[in-house]
Structures are given as C-alpha cells and as structure tokens.
Motif scaffolding. Sequence first.
Motif, short mmCIF file in Angstrom:
data_model
loop_
_atom_site.label_atom_id
_atom_site.label_comp_id
_atom_site.label_asym_id
_atom_site.label_seq_id
_atom_site.Cartn_x
_atom_site.Cartn_y
_atom_site.Cartn_z
N PRO A 56 1.20 -0.79 -0.27
CA PRO A 56 0.15 0.17 -0.30
C PRO A 56 0.37 1.42 -0.21
O PRO A 56 1.71 1.07 0.23
N THR A 57 0.39 2.32 -0.69
CA THR A 57 0.88 3.56 -0.47
C THR A 57 -0.32 4.30 0.68
O THR A 57 -1.49 4.52 0.01
N GLY A 58 0.66 5.48 0.56
CA GLY A 58 -0.70 6.73 1.12
C GLY A 58 0.15 7.90 1.73
O GLY A 58 1.41 7.39 2.17
N VAL A 59 -0.41 9.09 1.90
CA VAL A 59 0.37 10.55 1.85
C VAL A 59 -0.54 11.15 3.20
O VAL A 59 -2.06 11.00 2.34
N SER A 60 -0.51 11.52 4.13
CA SER A 60 -1.11 12.28 4.65
C SER A 60 -2.04 13.68 4.35
O SER A 60 -1.37 13.91 3.19
N ARG A 93 -0.89 16.03 0.73
CA ARG A 93 -1.14 16.25 -0.53
C ARG A 93 -0.76 16.63 -1.83
O ARG A 93 -1.28 17.72 -1.31
N GLY A 94 -0.99 16.66 -2.61
CA GLY A 94 -0.98 17.49 -3.57
C GLY A 94 0.92 18.60 -3.75
O GLY A 94 0.72 19.23 -4.76
N THR A 95 1.63 17.40 -3.40
CA THR A 95 2.96 18.17 -3.32
C THR A 95 3.74 17.46 -3.87
O THR A 95 5.41 17.74 -3.82
N GLY A 96 3.02 16.46 -4.27
CA GLY A 96 4.55 15.37 -5.29
C GLY A 96 5.22 14.23 -4.37
O GLY A 96 5.98 12.78 -5.06
N ILE A 97 4.43 13.83 -3.42
CA ILE A 97 5.06 12.96 -2.67
C ILE A 97 4.81 11.19 -2.68
O ILE A 97 5.40 10.72 -2.40
N GLY A 98 3.64 11.90 -3.13
CA GLY A 98 2.67 10.63 -3.86
C GLY A 98 3.94 9.53 -4.98
O GLY A 98 4.26 8.56 -5.13
N LYS A 99 3.84 10.56 -6.00
CA LYS A 99 4.38 10.15 -7.14
C LYS A 99 5.80 10.19 -6.66
O LYS A 99 6.34 9.02 -7.12
N ALA A 100 6.59 10.80 -5.65
CA ALA A 100 8.37 10.48 -5.60
C ALA A 100 8.30 9.32 -4.78
O ALA A 100 9.16 8.49 -5.64
C1 LIG Z 1 -3.01 8.70 -3.71
C2 LIG Z 1 -2.20 9.17 -3.33
C3 LIG Z 1 -0.75 8.52 -2.12
C4 LIG Z 1 -1.08 11.00 -3.57
O1 LIG Z 1 -0.18 11.37 -3.27
P1 LIG Z 1 0.10 12.92 -3.20
O2 LIG Z 1 1.06 13.00 -2.49
O3 LIG Z 1 -1.31 14.04 -3.21
O4 LIG Z 1 0.39 13.14 -4.70
P2 LIG Z 1 1.69 14.19 -6.36
O5 LIG Z 1 1.39 15.40 -5.19
O6 LIG Z 1 2.16 13.30 -5.78
O7 LIG Z 1 0.96 14.09 -7.44
C5 LIG Z 1 0.71 14.02 -8.42
C6 LIG Z 1 0.62 14.44 -9.63
O8 LIG Z 1 -0.84 13.16 -9.49
C7 LIG Z 1 -2.15 14.11 -9.96
N1 LIG Z 1 -2.50 12.95 -8.44
C8 LIG Z 1 -2.72 13.31 -7.32
N2 LIG Z 1 -3.65 12.59 -6.72
C9 LIG Z 1 -4.62 12.03 -7.84
C10 LIG Z 1 -5.51 11.10 -7.94
N3 LIG Z 1 -6.01 10.78 -7.09
N4 LIG Z 1 -6.17 11.23 -9.10
C11 LIG Z 1 -5.96 11.95 -10.00
N5 LIG Z 1 -4.57 12.47 -10.23
C12 LIG Z 1 -4.30 12.66 -8.95
C13 LIG Z 1 -1.08 15.62 -9.58
O9 LIG Z 1 -2.18 16.37 -9.51
C14 LIG Z 1 -0.10 15.47 -9.78
O10 LIG Z 1 -0.50 16.10 -10.60
P3 LIG Z 1 1.02 17.01 -11.17
O11 LIG Z 1 1.70 16.54 -11.54
O12 LIG Z 1 0.18 17.45 -12.46
O13 LIG Z 1 1.44 18.30 -10.50
C15 LIG Z 1 -2.15 10.06 -2.34
O14 LIG Z 1 -3.99 10.88 -2.39
C16 LIG Z 1 -3.53 9.56 -1.34
O15 LIG Z 1 -2.94 8.99 -0.37
N6 LIG Z 1 -4.53 8.68 -1.38
C17 LIG Z 1 -5.18 8.25 -0.22
C18 LIG Z 1 -4.30 6.35 -0.21
C19 LIG Z 1 -4.84 5.98 -1.76
O16 LIG Z 1 -5.51 5.89 -2.55
N7 LIG Z 1 -4.07 5.29 -2.27
C20 LIG Z 1 -3.41 4.68 -3.10
C21 LIG Z 1 -3.97 3.03 -3.26
S1 LIG Z 1 -3.97 2.50 -5.10
#
Ligand SMILES: CC(C)(COP(=O)(O)OP(=O)(O)OC[C@H]1O[C@@H](n2cnc3c(N)ncnc32)[C@H](O)[C@@H]1OP(=O)(O)O)[C@@H](O)C(=O)NCCC(=O)NCCS
Length: 157
Positions: free
Chosen positions: A91-95, A99-106
Amino acid sequence: MIDMLVNLYELPDSGELYESVKDKGITLRRANAYERHIVAGWVGEHFSPKWVSEVKVAFSRQPVTCFIATRDKEILGFACIETTAKGFYGPTGVSEEARGTGIGKALLFRCMEALKESGYVYGVIGGVGPREFYEKAIGATKIPNSDPSIYRDILPG
Ligand SMILES: CC(C)(COP(=O)(O)OP(=O)(O)OC[C@H]1O[C@@H](n2cnc3c(N)ncnc32)[C@H](O)[C@@H]1OP(=O)(O)O)[C@@H](O)C(=O)NCCC(=O)NCCS
C-alpha cells in the motif's frame, strides 16, 4: 479493483522529481527496522488495519521494502513493495495535509526503482485505487481481466 502494470525498463528519469521534493524540505528514504512500530502506528492512524498488516510484512524483509517521506522527523507518507505479492507495489498513502506536493509520485518512483534494482522488468500496482494518478504519474496501464485483483475474499476487520 484493478491491477496496473509499470514498464520498469522505460522508467522516466526521477532526478527532477526528487529535487523538487527535497527543495520542500522533504526526505525520501527507506524505512529502518527499528522504526516499524512508528510507521505501522502512523499507517493505522491515517489509513487502515489491513494496510498496517501489509506494512509489517515490508518490515520483515531485508532490506526493508517500505519507503517513507519525512519532514522535520515527521512522517508525511509511505509506500511499500512486495508485501501481499511479489513484484507488487502498495500500500501507499500520503497524509491529507501533505497531498499535492509530489510525495505520492516520488514514493512511487522510488519503489519502482527498487523493484527494478531487484531484477523485475515490470512492476504491478495492486488493487488500484486512483487509476488516473498512476496513469499520469508513471504511465501505468490497466492489466486486462485483473478486477478484483488479489484482494478478494477478505476477512472483515
Ligand atoms: C494517491 C496519493 C498517494 C497521491 O499522493 P500525492 O502526494 O497527493 O500525489 P502527488 O502530489 O505526488 O501527485 C502527482 C500528480 O498526480 C496528480 N494526482 C494526485 N492524486 C490524484 C488522483 N487521485 N487522481 C488523479 N491525479 C492525481 C497530482 O495532481 C499531480 O499532478 P501534477 O504532476 O500535474 O501536479 C494520495 O492522494 C493518497 O494518499 N490517497 C489516499 C490513499 C490511496 O488512495 N492510496 C493508493 C491506493 S492504490
């Protein structure tokens, strides 16, 4: 829930992504075994008991297959590989606040690079979730007939 495929031999360069996260004061690193209780507790507080179970599997491996994003010694996000299945991401998740700061992607890139380093040619994102995020962030594609993934016949709780 579907599974998605990531082509590891065509991973885009992650240098700029890591730099932008670092510029925000965020550290991205592999978690350490002695931090298991802290990371598992954080995942339980922000997400679910089932994810805590998977995180504990990541901490049972050497090297640990859980990566974390931190700032000022606080966890902002986590991601694991090879927990419920070999070659799987999650699994993965960001608080919510971070969110929206690039952490999930990194974290996604760091984990996919770790899978590649350990010899995989493809990574599987198991039981998605935010499909558009994975398509956009790393060019993942849906695996045909993967619904409902390995996450089926799950005990309640
Ligand atoms: C999904 C998740 C990990 C993304 O983390 P994040 O740190 O907010 O994502 P980032 O900031 O790295 O986003 C990278 C890009 O993806 C986009 N993005 C982020 N979440 C998105 C979503 N749910 N749907 C579509 N695009 C998304 C961002 O806008 C960003 O776009 P950009 O590069 O044009 O600016 C986070 O929203 C989360 O923890 N969600 C709840 C748990 C979850 O669903 N985990 C995944 C289980 S499979």
